[in-house]
Scaffold this motif. Structure first.
Motif, mmCIF file in Angstrom:
data_model
loop_
_atom_site.group_PDB
_atom_site.id
_atom_site.type_symbol
_atom_site.label_atom_id
_atom_site.label_comp_id
_atom_site.label_asym_id
_atom_site.label_seq_id
_atom_site.Cartn_x
_atom_site.Cartn_y
_atom_site.Cartn_z
ATOM 1 N N ALA A 82 -7.452 0.494 -5.247
ATOM 2 C CA ALA A 82 -5.290 0.552 -4.774
ATOM 3 C C ALA A 82 -4.803 1.293 -5.547
ATOM 4 O O ALA A 82 -5.178 0.702 -6.953
ATOM 5 N N THR A 83 -3.664 1.490 -5.511
ATOM 6 C CA THR A 83 -3.069 2.348 -5.914
ATOM 7 C C THR A 83 -1.393 1.798 -5.626
ATOM 8 O O THR A 83 -1.146 1.782 -4.192
ATOM 9 N N PHE A 84 -0.550 1.755 -5.802
ATOM 10 C CA PHE A 84 0.856 0.957 -5.756
ATOM 11 C C PHE A 84 1.751 2.202 -5.922
ATOM 12 O O PHE A 84 1.964 2.610 -6.947
ATOM 13 N N THR A 85 3.001 2.627 -5.585
ATOM 14 C CA THR A 85 4.106 3.018 -5.236
ATOM 15 C C THR A 85 5.081 1.798 -5.596
ATOM 16 O O THR A 85 4.647 1.073 -4.036
ATOM 17 N N PHE A 86 6.667 2.295 -5.206
ATOM 18 C CA PHE A 86 7.700 1.347 -5.301
ATOM 19 C C PHE A 86 8.878 2.415 -4.403
ATOM 20 O O PHE A 86 9.608 3.431 -5.316
#
Length: 156
Positions: A116-120
């Motif tokens: 998983a990768t995350f951005t905000f």
């Protein structure tokens, strides 16, 4: 990490839904991707309320471990509506996890979590609607033009 209780806390969620926006009436919403450093400052100033399902606890733990955000992991889903006091929402976008009907699944393997990768993304509800600001701007320009015309008039 402990964030203050200000009465103007920033909501954090793993999704965005129309029900979150029903409390604002007519308004303009801005959207921008933000950095983790920005979020830490934002949360430090206003505080934070996390809205997530209990089965998303592991996902929030990974976000905390990866980015050191210190978000509380709620025991139950806290529903909310954006309002004058709470006009900021940060959505944690998760990429790389399987979904069903567009929604995150209740469980994933550790291997899947590792992919998983995350951005905000911060959503901010302006207290004044864009159309009202445009009209006000037109009036101010008109008034300024009238003033300039008066000051630069010539008597013939």
């Amino acid at each position: 990490m402990s964030y203050p209780k200000t009465g103007q806390e920033v909501y954090v969620s793993l999704n965005l839904s129309n029900t979150m926006l029903t409390g604002i009436g007519k308004g303009t919403i801005t959207r921008e991707e933000v950095s983790v450093d920005y979020l830490k400052k934002l949360f430090g100033k206003y505080g934070v309320i996390v809205s997530a399902k209990p089965e998303q606890a592991r996902l929030l733990q990974i976000v905390n471990e990866t980015f050191d955000l210190g978000l509380d992991v709620p025991q139950e889903l806290k529903l909310f509506q954006l309002s004058e006091q709470h006009r900021r929402l940060v959505v944690i976008n998760v990429q790389g996890l399987r979904r069903k009907g567009g929604s995150l699944l209740p469980e994933y393997t550790e291997e899947e979590f590792n992919e998983a990768t995350f951005t905000f993304v911060k959503y901010y509800v302006q207290s004044r609607h864009y159309d009202d600001l445009v009209e006000e701007n037109k009036k101010l320009k008109y008034d300024l033009d009238q003033e300039l015309e008066w000051r630069h008039r010539t008597d013939n």
